[in-house]
Design an enzyme around this catalytic site. Structure first.
Site, PDB file in Angstrom:
ATOM      1  CD  GLU A  87      -2.760  -6.519   4.682  1.00 44.93           C
ATOM      2  OE1 GLU A  87      -3.040  -5.380   5.103  1.00 44.93           O
ATOM      3  OE2 GLU A  87      -2.096  -6.716   3.646  1.00 44.93           O
ATOM      4  CB  CYS A 126      -0.996  -0.036   1.155  1.00 47.39           C
ATOM      5  SG  CYS A 126      -2.352   1.158   0.970  1.00 47.39           S
ATOM      6  CG  HIS A 146      -4.413  -3.217   2.377  1.00 45.87           C
ATOM      7  ND1 HIS A 146      -3.517  -2.877   3.366  1.00 45.87           N
ATOM      8  CD2 HIS A 146      -5.002  -2.066   1.982  1.00 45.87           C
ATOM      9  CE1 HIS A 146      -3.568  -1.571   3.569  1.00 45.87           C
ATOM     10  NE2 HIS A 146      -4.458  -1.057   2.745  1.00 45.87           N
TER      11      HIS A 146
END
Length: 210
Positions: free
Chosen positions: A186, A80, A184
């Protein structure tokens, strides 16, 4: 196999560290130079403004450490805002110098196409270099973005994947041992975790070859 997550006071450290742990790797969240430089791979997350992030990195001396990690050949992944920091500069709230590890600059979405800024939500990736190891074995799909600024790469070969938000938007970059993901991973389901796993496997192979 230890992965260092750089703690400079501006990053989604908990969710990133938990994702790496779920993939079976030891995680060290740290701002210690020696620990980072002795790890097998480095993650540079980031949430917030570019200028503030660079100030924190400089104040802690971690800008030097991240550049050293890259120069030493450690696999480095910016996530990011962390991806944007890898580049030369950003126009976010003025002009700010970045880490300069990849050529290019960061600019704001124009917002003149009727699309909302920030760009927030799930967007589809388009792979530009399907044979690249970080994309190996994966199928194009959707990942989760939250950003008001985007990267204009200065070297076309660094661009590994894009998404579309009124125009092609840099999503994944890579050159030698330095990588970045604007989204992102994750928070991006199976595809995001698979991309993160591929990066970590690059770190494993790098250690085995050293």
């Amino acid at each position: 196999m230890a992965i260092a997550i750089v703690d400079y006071g501006m990053g989604n450290l908990h969710s990133v560290s938990k994702a790496v742990e779920r993939l079976g790797y030891e995680v060290i969240v740290t701002g210690d130079a020696e620990t980072i430089l002795s790890s097998d791979g480095v993650l540079l997350p980031g949430v917030g403004a570019f200028g503030d992030a660079m100030m924190h990195l400089r104040d802690t001396g971690l800008d030097v450490v991240v550049r050293r990690a890259a120069a030493d050949g450690l696999p480095l992944l910016g996530i990011c805002l962390g991806m944007q920091l890898l580049f030369d500069s950003s126009e976010e709230h003025g002009r700010h110098e970045g880490l300069g590890l990849l050529p290019g600059r960061v600019e704001r979405f124009a917002g003149d196409s009727g699309l909302k800024v920030p760009h927030m939500g799930w967007n589809r990736l388009e792979f530009l270099q399907q044979d690249h190891p970080i994309l190996a074995g994966l199928t194009e799909g959707h990942v989760y973005f939250v950003h008001s600024y985007h990267v204009l790469t200065g070297r076309s070969g660094d661009l590994l994947a894009v998404t579309d938000y009124g125009h092609p938007v840099t999503a994944i970059v890579g050159h030698d041992n330095v990588y970045g993901m604007q989204f992102h991973p994750e928070k991006s389901g199976e595809l995001g975790m698979s991309l993160l796993r591929n990066f970590l496997e690059l770190a494993v192979r790098g250690r085995e070859q050293s």
